[in-house]
Enzyme design. Structure first.
Site, PDB file in Angstrom:
ATOM      1  N   THR A 150      -6.028 -47.386  59.343  1.00 19.06           N
ATOM      2  CA  THR A 150      -5.339 -46.390  60.494  1.00 19.06           C
ATOM      3  C   THR A 150      -6.222 -45.695  61.281  1.00 19.06           C
ATOM      4  O   THR A 150      -7.273 -44.992  60.622  1.00 19.06           O
ATOM      5  CB  THR A 150      -4.225 -45.853  59.598  1.00 19.06           C
ATOM      6  OG1 THR A 150      -3.651 -44.808  60.515  1.00 19.06           O
ATOM      7  CG2 THR A 150      -4.663 -45.140  58.393  1.00 19.06           C
TER       8      THR A 150
ATOM      9  N   TYR B 299      -1.553 -40.283  53.328  1.00 22.38           N
ATOM     10  CA  TYR B 299      -1.693 -41.790  53.974  1.00 22.38           C
ATOM     11  C   TYR B 299      -2.981 -41.809  54.345  1.00 22.38           C
ATOM     12  O   TYR B 299      -3.589 -42.904  53.994  1.00 22.38           O
ATOM     13  CB  TYR B 299      -0.389 -41.674  54.949  1.00 22.38           C
ATOM     14  CG  TYR B 299      -0.676 -42.978  55.808  1.00 22.38           C
ATOM     15  CD1 TYR B 299      -0.650 -44.329  55.314  1.00 22.38           C
ATOM     16  CD2 TYR B 299      -0.734 -43.080  57.293  1.00 22.38           C
ATOM     17  CE1 TYR B 299      -0.696 -45.598  56.003  1.00 22.38           C
ATOM     18  CE2 TYR B 299      -0.855 -43.997  57.965  1.00 22.38           C
ATOM     19  CZ  TYR B 299      -1.197 -45.351  57.474  1.00 22.38           C
ATOM     20  OH  TYR B 299      -1.167 -46.339  58.282  1.00 22.38           O
TER      21      TYR B 299
END
Length: 328
Positions: free
Chosen positions: A118, A142
Site C-alpha cells: 500500500t 495499517y
C-alpha cells in the site's frame, strides 16, 4: 494443464477481480479466504478453500491440496481508522498471517510470491510524487504492518530464495465492467461506493472527513486506480516471477491526484444526480495527499492503466451499485 495460483483474500474486492483476470490469462486461481470480510458469491473463477491465515494447518492443507506455482497475497485488515485505535489487531493478523503464509509456501516448495502492499507505507509526504525509492514513513498501524511484511519478504528472499513482487497501491476504485463482481464491504469505508450509496438513497449522506486540509479545495487528495487495471498488473507481476526476472517493487497509480470534492463533482456528471453531503472532522491517520509515480510499472512491466479515469471508475461502480450485490 493450467498452472495453479493461490489467491489469499480471493473472496474480497480486489482478490475476486484478480481471480477473474487470472482465469482469463490461463491460470487456475484457488481462493483462500475465511469469509470474515469476503463473499462466497464472489468466488466464481476457480476452487475455494475456506481457511484462516492465522491457522498454519489451514495454510499447509491448501498448499498440499493444490500445489500452486505462486501466491497472490491480498488478505489483510485494511481499515486505517481501526488500525489507529487497535494496532495490536493489525500487527497480529496482518503480520502473523503473512508469516504463516510465507513459511507455508516455502515448506511446500512454492517460491513465487506477489504481495498486495500500500501507499500507506509512505506516510504523509505532501507535494511529492511518490515513487518506489521514496522514503517509507507510515503514520498508521495499517501502513506499518504492510511495511513490516515487505521487510519480511526481503529477509526470506535473502535467506530462502523467496521470489517476490511487491505492489504498493494507491486508491483502488471501480468494478468489473461486465458486472459479474464488484465492491462490497461491511462496513463500507471507501469514498466512491459510499458516495454512490448516498446518491442511490441507501444512506442519508456522504460524510466529507475534513475540509480544512492545505489543498486546492480543502479536502484530501488521492491517486485513484481502476481495479481492473490494478489486477492486470498482478498478472504481469506473476509472469515476471515465473520468467525468473527477480524481486521488484512497483507502485500502481496514475500520477494524477483528485480531491474528495473533485470526485463528487465527477459523480454528478456520471450519474446525473446530486450527492448529499455532510461535513465531518478529519480522521486520525489520514494523509493530506498521496499521488503515485508509476513509471517503473509502465516501463518494466508494460502496464497500461487504461480504465483509471474517474468517468470509468465511477461509471463501473455505479453499474454495480444499482445491481443486487452479494448476498449476506
Amino acid at each position: 494443464m493450467t498452472q495453479t495460483v493461490l489467491v489469499t483474500g480471493g473472496a474480497g474486492y480486489i482478490g475476486a477481480h484478480a481471480c477473474k483476470v487470472l482465469k482469463a490469462a490461463g491460470f487456475t486461481p484457488v481462493t483462500f479466504d475465511n469469509l470474515n470480510t469476503g463473499w462466497q458469491d464472489a468466488v466464481k473463477y476457480g476452487p475455494f478453500f475456506k481457511g484462516d491465515l492465522m491457522n498454519r494447518a489451514d495454510v499447509d492443507a491448501a498448499f498440499a491440496q493444490y500445489q500452486p506455482v505462486a501466491v497472490l497475497h491480498f488478505a489483510a485488515l485494511s481499515l486505517v481508522g481501526e488500525s489507529m485505535t487497535d494496532p495490536g489487531k493489525y500487527w497480529r493478523v496482518n503480520v502473523m498471517g503473512a508469516l504463516n503464509l510465507i513459511e507455508g509456501a516455502l515448506a511446500a516448495g512454492c517460491k513465487n510470491f506477489v504481495f498486495s502492499s500500500t501507499c500507506a507505507t509512505y506516510g504523509d509526504q505532501d507535494g511529492v510524487l511518490l515513487d518506489e525509492d521514496s522514503v517509507q514513513r507510515p503514520i498508521n498501524s495499517y501502513g506499518a504492518s504492510k511495511r513490516a511484511i515487505e521487510d519480511m519478504l526481503a529477509n526470506f528472499g535473502a535467506s530462502h530464495g523467496l521470489n517476490h513482487v511487491i505492489f504498493r497501491y494507491f486508491n483502488v476504485a471501480g468494478c468489473d465492467p461486465e458486472g459479474e463482481i464488484g465492491e462490497q464491504h461491511v462496513p463500507e469505508t471507501h469514498l466512491i461506493p459510499l458516495m454512490l450509496d448516498a446518491v442511490a438513497g441507501k444512506r442519508p449522506a456522504l460524510t466529507v472527513f475534513g475540509s480544512d486540509y492545505p489543498t486546492r479545495d480543502g479536502t484530501c487528495i488521492r491517486d485513484y486506480v481502476h481495479v481492473m487495471d490494478l489486477v492486470a498488473a498482478h498478472v504481469l507481476g506473476l509472469r515476471w516471477l515465473l520468467d525468473g526476472r527477480g524481486n521488484r517493487v512497483f507502485n500502481l497509480g496514475t500520477g494524477t491526484g483528485f480531491s474528495v470534492r473533485e470526485v463528487i463533482d465527477h459523480s454528478r456528471a456520471v450519474t446525473n444526480r446530486d450527492v448529499p453531503i455532510v461535513e465531518g472532522a478529519r480522521r486520525a491517520g489520514d494523509a493530506v495527499a498521496l499521488v503515485s509515480g508509476s513509471a517503473r510499472a509502465m516501463q518494466e512491466l508494460g502496464w497500461e492503466p487504461t480504465r483509471s479515469n474517474l468517468r470509468d471508475m465511477i461509471g463501473d461502480a455505479w453499474t454495480w451499485a444499482q445491481g443486487k450485490g452479494y448476498s449476506a
